[in-house]
Scaffold this active site. Structure first.
Site, PDB file in Angstrom:
ATOM      1  N   ASP A  53       0.844  -0.942   0.088  1.00  0.00           N
ATOM      2  CA  ASP A  53       0.488   0.061   0.291  1.00  0.00           C
ATOM      3  C   ASP A  53       0.996   1.158  -0.118  1.00  0.00           C
ATOM      4  O   ASP A  53       0.523   2.065  -0.037  1.00  0.00           O
ATOM      5  CB  ASP A  53      -0.907  -0.334   1.449  1.00  0.00           C
ATOM      6  CG  ASP A  53      -0.273   0.005   2.873  1.00  0.00           C
ATOM      7  OD1 ASP A  53       0.693   0.063   2.734  1.00  0.00           O
ATOM      8  OD2 ASP A  53      -1.194   0.025   3.417  1.00  0.00           O
ATOM      9  N   SER A  54       2.317   0.690  -0.093  1.00  0.00           N
ATOM     10  CA  SER A  54       2.641   2.237  -0.541  1.00  0.00           C
ATOM     11  C   SER A  54       2.959   2.812  -1.797  1.00  0.00           C
ATOM     12  O   SER A  54       2.978   3.770  -2.745  1.00  0.00           O
ATOM     13  CB  SER A  54       4.356   1.524   0.142  1.00  0.00           C
ATOM     14  OG  SER A  54       4.629   0.439  -1.172  1.00  0.00           O
ATOM     15  N   ASP A  92      -1.024  -6.323  -0.102  1.00  0.00           N
ATOM     16  CA  ASP A  92      -1.033  -5.498   0.920  1.00  0.00           C
ATOM     17  C   ASP A  92      -2.939  -5.487   1.544  1.00  0.00           C
ATOM     18  O   ASP A  92      -3.054  -4.866   0.205  1.00  0.00           O
ATOM     19  CB  ASP A  92      -0.787  -3.971   1.016  1.00  0.00           C
ATOM     20  CG  ASP A  92       0.623  -3.864   2.353  1.00  0.00           C
ATOM     21  OD1 ASP A  92       0.962  -4.869   2.721  1.00  0.00           O
ATOM     22  OD2 ASP A  92       1.329  -3.037   1.662  1.00  0.00           O
ATOM     23  N   LYS A 122      -1.260  -9.315   3.296  1.00  0.00           N
ATOM     24  CA  LYS A 122      -0.067  -9.047   4.082  1.00  0.00           C
ATOM     25  C   LYS A 122      -1.228  -7.717   5.472  1.00  0.00           C
ATOM     26  O   LYS A 122      -2.383  -7.319   4.503  1.00  0.00           O
ATOM     27  CB  LYS A 122       0.925  -7.880   3.815  1.00  0.00           C
ATOM     28  CG  LYS A 122       2.200  -7.192   4.982  1.00  0.00           C
ATOM     29  CD  LYS A 122       3.149  -7.201   4.311  1.00  0.00           C
ATOM     30  CE  LYS A 122       3.679  -5.693   3.362  1.00  0.00           C
ATOM     31  NZ  LYS A 122       2.882  -5.228   4.445  1.00  0.00           N
ATOM     32  N   GLU A 124      -1.400  -5.521   8.541  1.00  0.00           N
ATOM     33  CA  GLU A 124       0.399  -5.241   9.823  1.00  0.00           C
ATOM     34  C   GLU A 124      -0.891  -5.052  11.144  1.00  0.00           C
ATOM     35  O   GLU A 124      -1.603  -4.911  11.313  1.00  0.00           O
ATOM     36  CB  GLU A 124      -0.456  -3.401   9.386  1.00  0.00           C
ATOM     37  CG  GLU A 124       0.310  -3.102   8.260  1.00  0.00           C
ATOM     38  CD  GLU A 124       0.227  -1.428   7.785  1.00  0.00           C
ATOM     39  OE1 GLU A 124       0.651  -1.219   9.030  1.00  0.00           O
ATOM     40  OE2 GLU A 124       1.054  -1.174   6.767  1.00  0.00           O
ATOM     41  N   GLU A 191       9.557  -3.270  10.586  1.00  0.00           N
ATOM     42  CA  GLU A 191       9.740  -1.979   9.506  1.00  0.00           C
ATOM     43  C   GLU A 191      10.720  -0.999  10.433  1.00  0.00           C
ATOM     44  O   GLU A 191       9.832  -1.611  11.695  1.00  0.00           O
ATOM     45  CB  GLU A 191       8.816  -2.195   8.815  1.00  0.00           C
ATOM     46  CG  GLU A 191       8.914  -0.542   8.111  1.00  0.00           C
ATOM     47  CD  GLU A 191       8.034   0.034   7.068  1.00  0.00           C
ATOM     48  OE1 GLU A 191       7.279  -0.820   6.698  1.00  0.00           O
ATOM     49  OE2 GLU A 191       8.110   0.918   7.157  1.00  0.00           O
TER      50      GLU A 191
HETATM   51  O1  KIV Z   1       3.677  -0.897   1.358  1.00  0.00           O
HETATM   52  C1  KIV Z   1       4.678  -1.299   1.003  1.00  0.00           C
HETATM   53  O2  KIV Z   1       5.289  -1.375   0.077  1.00  0.00           O
HETATM   54  C2  KIV Z   1       5.880  -1.882   3.257  1.00  0.00           C
HETATM   55  C3  KIV Z   1       6.832  -2.221   2.053  1.00  0.00           C
HETATM   56  C4  KIV Z   1       7.876  -1.189   3.251  1.00  0.00           C
HETATM   57  C5  KIV Z   1       6.912  -3.401   3.892  1.00  0.00           C
HETATM   58  O3  KIV Z   1       4.794  -2.468   3.284  1.00  0.00           O
END
Ligand code: KIV
Length: 275
Positions: A53-54, A92, A122, A124, A191
């Site tokens: 989600d970056s 994510d 994924k 969090e 992280e």
């Molecule tokens: O969203 C993302 O790119 C991430 C990585 C920084 C692990 O969660």
């Protein structure tokens, strides 16, 4: 007849990551948000792609990851999957798509898997997401965990800061990693935690750990595509190593194109069609 370039290649699975860890072989995960990047990474045999989600910050222009929607994630994960990568593709679950609890998480994860074709999701968080991990894993969905600096909680954490600096916070990260692995995650991202904490977490965690800003004592390393390639602007976190200056290269190319158009040097005769 020469062998097809894909001959002998198969998709990476979550079990391959466990096997890499067991053999002490460090592995790479990189973010990807489109088919072009996924295709390049596939040519290079990168075993795990993360549609992170970056995306919100590096491609959609948001200040944090909080504004990213489930539809955004599915749109970009689908593009990555169209490259037919051999990597394990992890997506994510964005903020707001699983925080209500296991039922909401399951509905979101099923959408991601069915609509994009990706392999895993994924999420969090530590102990508080354990019931969610259990529910997803029971439904057959591979889950990756994410501890330390969890950007979806940036407001509560008071900014993008290193986590686990004092002993109580460090112990909680270790306990969370164990709880996530016992609930069934196949790997956990660590992280922005002190380099001295990562080996403690890795030793305690039955699942492989993947670091970003966590030092070298982890099973794998992940970087964001734009950071690796030097595509970003502004503040570069300490943990980023830019292996190229693509921002500079792009600027140079666009400058040259503009100059050539202005001077008439582009297009040449060879770049034009005859009668
Ligand atoms: O969203 C993302 O790119 C991430 C990585 C920084 C692990 O969660």
């Amino acid at each position: 007849m020469s062998a097809h370039p894909d001959a002998g290649r198969r998709r990476t699975t979550i079990h391959d990551l466990a096997a890499l860890r067991a053999r002490g072989e460090r592995f790479v995960m990189l973010t990807a948000y489109d088919a072009n990047a996924a295709g390049i990474l596939d040519e290079l045999d990168v075993p795990v792609l993360l549609v992170g989600d970056s995306l919100g910050m590096v491609a959609l222009g948001h200040p944090t990851t909080l504004l990213v929607t489930l539809d955004d994630m599915i749109h970009h994960a689908s593009a990555v999957m169209r490259a037919r990568p051999h990597a394990l593709v992890v997506v994510d679950l964005p903020f707001g798509s699983y925080q209500q609890g296991p039922e909401q998480a399951l509905a979101s994860a099923v959408r991601v898997i069915k609509e994009s074709g990706a392999d895993a999701v994924k999420i969090e968080g530590g102990a508080r997401v354990v019931p969610t991990v259990r529910t997803l894993v029971a439904a057959g969905i591979p889950v990756m965990g994410h501890l330390g600096l969890t950007p979806q909680s940036v407001g509560q954490l008071g900014g993008f800061r290193v986590q686990g600096r004092d002993e109580a916070a460090a112990a909680t990260i270790v306990e969370d990693a164990v709880a996530l692995a016992e609930a069934g995650v196949f790997a956990t991202v660590l992280e922005c935690i002190p380099a001295s904490l990562a080996p403690r977490v890795t030793a305690a965690s039955p699942a492989p750990t993947i670091g970003i800003g966590a030092g070298g004592d982890v099973d794998g390393q992940v970087l964001v595509w734009h950071d690796l390639l030097g595509l970003g602007s502004g503040h570069r976190p300490r943990f980023v190593r830019a292996y190229a200056d693509l921002r500079g290269a792009i600027r140079g190319a666009v400058d040259a194109f503009r100059d050539d158009v202005r001077s008439g040097a582009f297009p040449s005769e060879a770049e034009s069609y005859g009668d």
